[in-house]
Motif scaffolding. Sequence first.
Motif, PDB file in Angstrom:
ATOM      1  N   SER A 129      -4.786  31.477  -0.725  1.00  0.00           N
ATOM      2  CA  SER A 129      -3.553  31.939  -0.102  1.00  0.00           C
ATOM      3  C   SER A 129      -2.333  31.202  -0.640  1.00  0.00           C
ATOM      4  CB  SER A 129      -3.657  31.762   1.414  1.00  0.00           C
ATOM      5  OG  SER A 129      -2.477  32.155   2.054  1.00  0.00           O
TER       6      SER A 129
ATOM      7  N   TRP B  11       0.318  38.848   9.308  1.00  0.00           N
ATOM      8  CA  TRP B  11      -0.427  38.040   8.323  1.00  0.00           C
ATOM      9  C   TRP B  11      -0.312  36.552   8.638  1.00  0.00           C
ATOM     10  CZ3 TRP B  11       0.252  33.982   5.151  1.00  0.00           C
ATOM     11  CH2 TRP B  11      -0.693  33.777   4.148  1.00  0.00           C
TER      12      TRP B  11
ATOM     13  N   ASN C 234      -4.171  35.550   9.278  1.00  0.00           N
ATOM     14  CA  ASN C 234      -4.855  35.463   7.995  1.00  0.00           C
ATOM     15  C   ASN C 234      -5.969  34.436   7.970  1.00  0.00           C
ATOM     16  OD1 ASN C 234      -5.153  35.968   5.046  1.00  0.00           O
ATOM     17  ND2 ASN C 234      -4.408  33.873   4.906  1.00  0.00           N
ATOM     18  N   ARG C 235      -5.680  33.226   8.435  1.00  0.00           N
ATOM     19  CA  ARG C 235      -6.680  32.160   8.399  1.00  0.00           C
ATOM     20  C   ARG C 235      -6.300  31.091   9.423  1.00  0.00           C
ATOM     21  NH1 ARG C 235      -4.809  27.571   6.373  1.00  0.00           N
ATOM     22  NH2 ARG C 235      -2.936  27.603   5.071  1.00  0.00           N
TER      23      ARG C 235
ATOM     24  N   GLU D 247       3.102  30.170   1.401  1.00  0.00           N
ATOM     25  CA  GLU D 247       2.235  31.289   1.749  1.00  0.00           C
ATOM     26  C   GLU D 247       3.019  32.458   2.351  1.00  0.00           C
ATOM     27  OE1 GLU D 247      -1.851  30.160   3.330  1.00  0.00           O
ATOM     28  OE2 GLU D 247      -0.691  28.368   3.816  1.00  0.00           O
TER      29      GLU D 247
ATOM     30  N   ASN E 237       3.250  35.975   0.950  1.00  0.00           N
ATOM     31  CA  ASN E 237       2.149  36.924   1.072  1.00  0.00           C
ATOM     32  C   ASN E 237       2.431  38.052   2.060  1.00  0.00           C
ATOM     33  OD1 ASN E 237       0.261  35.660  -0.744  1.00  0.00           O
ATOM     34  ND2 ASN E 237       0.023  34.055   0.778  1.00  0.00           N
TER      35      ASN E 237
END
Length: 441
Positions: free
Chosen positions: A55, A411, A415-416, A424, A427
Amino acid sequence: MAAPEEVFEEFEASEEAQSHYEEHNQKRDKVSEEKLQSLIEDFQTGDVDVVEFKSRIDGLNKRNQLWGFDGFIGQMHFNKLLNAAPDEGDFGDRLREAIQAPESVEEAKTKVDSFAEYTQRLKDNDIDSDPFPKSTIFFLSYFWHIQQPTEWPIFYPTSEQYLGDEDLLNTDAPYGSRYADFAETLDELREAADVWLESPAEYRDIANAIYWHEEWDESDIEEEETGGGTDEAEAFVDVDAPYLPPAVADLDAVAAGIDEAVNRYAPVDTDLPVIFERKLGVLFEMLGFDTEVLGQGSGRNPDGIAEAVRNDYAVIYDAKKREQGYRIGRDDRTIREYIETHTRRLRDQGKRHIYFAIVSSSFRDTEESTLRDLRTNTDIDNIVLLKASVLQELLRMRLQEPYLNLDDLEWVFGNRPGEIQSEELENIVPEWRQSDSDFSV
């Protein structure tokens, strides 16, 4: 076709080429030394896992389109590899070993062949992701070059095609042998270019000269000058202060409790943590969320809930004013209680995804196991850590580029798990808004 000597003499004689690439190379050095090398080192030591690594590499290369990694054989290949890997941990270990810069050409050859074979196995077992084994050559050489730019050249498709057309490279050789021959050929060209250019030549000088001769278009420079290239990508997040409304312009200062913020709000009969909570609620409202501010005085509650009503997700958030950064520590019990208290109601209201965000000045000693445990054992889809400065950058992006919507912003929260880095944020930019240049050097 022009012989190499003609290509380099043309490159040397062009004031436009020399001016452009002098600036381009300075940017490469700055981003590599200040951002990429340390990120690769953190990944190698295990401080950053492969999901975060992918990412952050993606964000950095979108903001700084300097090596061509943002295209099909770079970042898209990385995405395909991770999607096809049945075990993220195993893939991360293999990648750490593969991107470690080789100590010899023979080792480089072996690394390329080995990772290409691994890629082929992933391709055979996952028809949806479809990673392309040949991309291994560019993919690995990019990471090697960033770590040791004077030792390993990047295997650019334009350079490969030109050298093949000049019978200086066997483009049908096995991948490992092809890269070994490529590096050897570029070493020979560097020696010759020392004479042609009348100065020591680097690997990137070879790639730059070939690209200038083979692919260059005046619109490449025009695009950068009008905001379509690297300068635009960097400015996309780091925009001028007018894009940040005064109400939240000092959110990061308040979050850290610096003297300037303390003195500014000293006449106000409100504690700084409460001011931080209120400003955070305002920021979420500005992002487009329907925000319910809870916080102090509302019992055992998080500081607020930001709902994307039409997008079927919500963010439960908690503000932590800290001078030295926030450590999750024993607060996981409180966080668990917040989650259990509010997720059922939000699910009943039709929220498909619910996220938890902790916002502070910075973070320290974060235990990933705590975050994983909260995701596994509660009804929460993801838990993220956000610096106040990162949220400010997100708001800048949202206000500067109004086409960004709450679907795009999801996102950041989904995302994570873990701390989201500023690089990031790129993105969230839709693909149609990004440059479609794959191989520029």
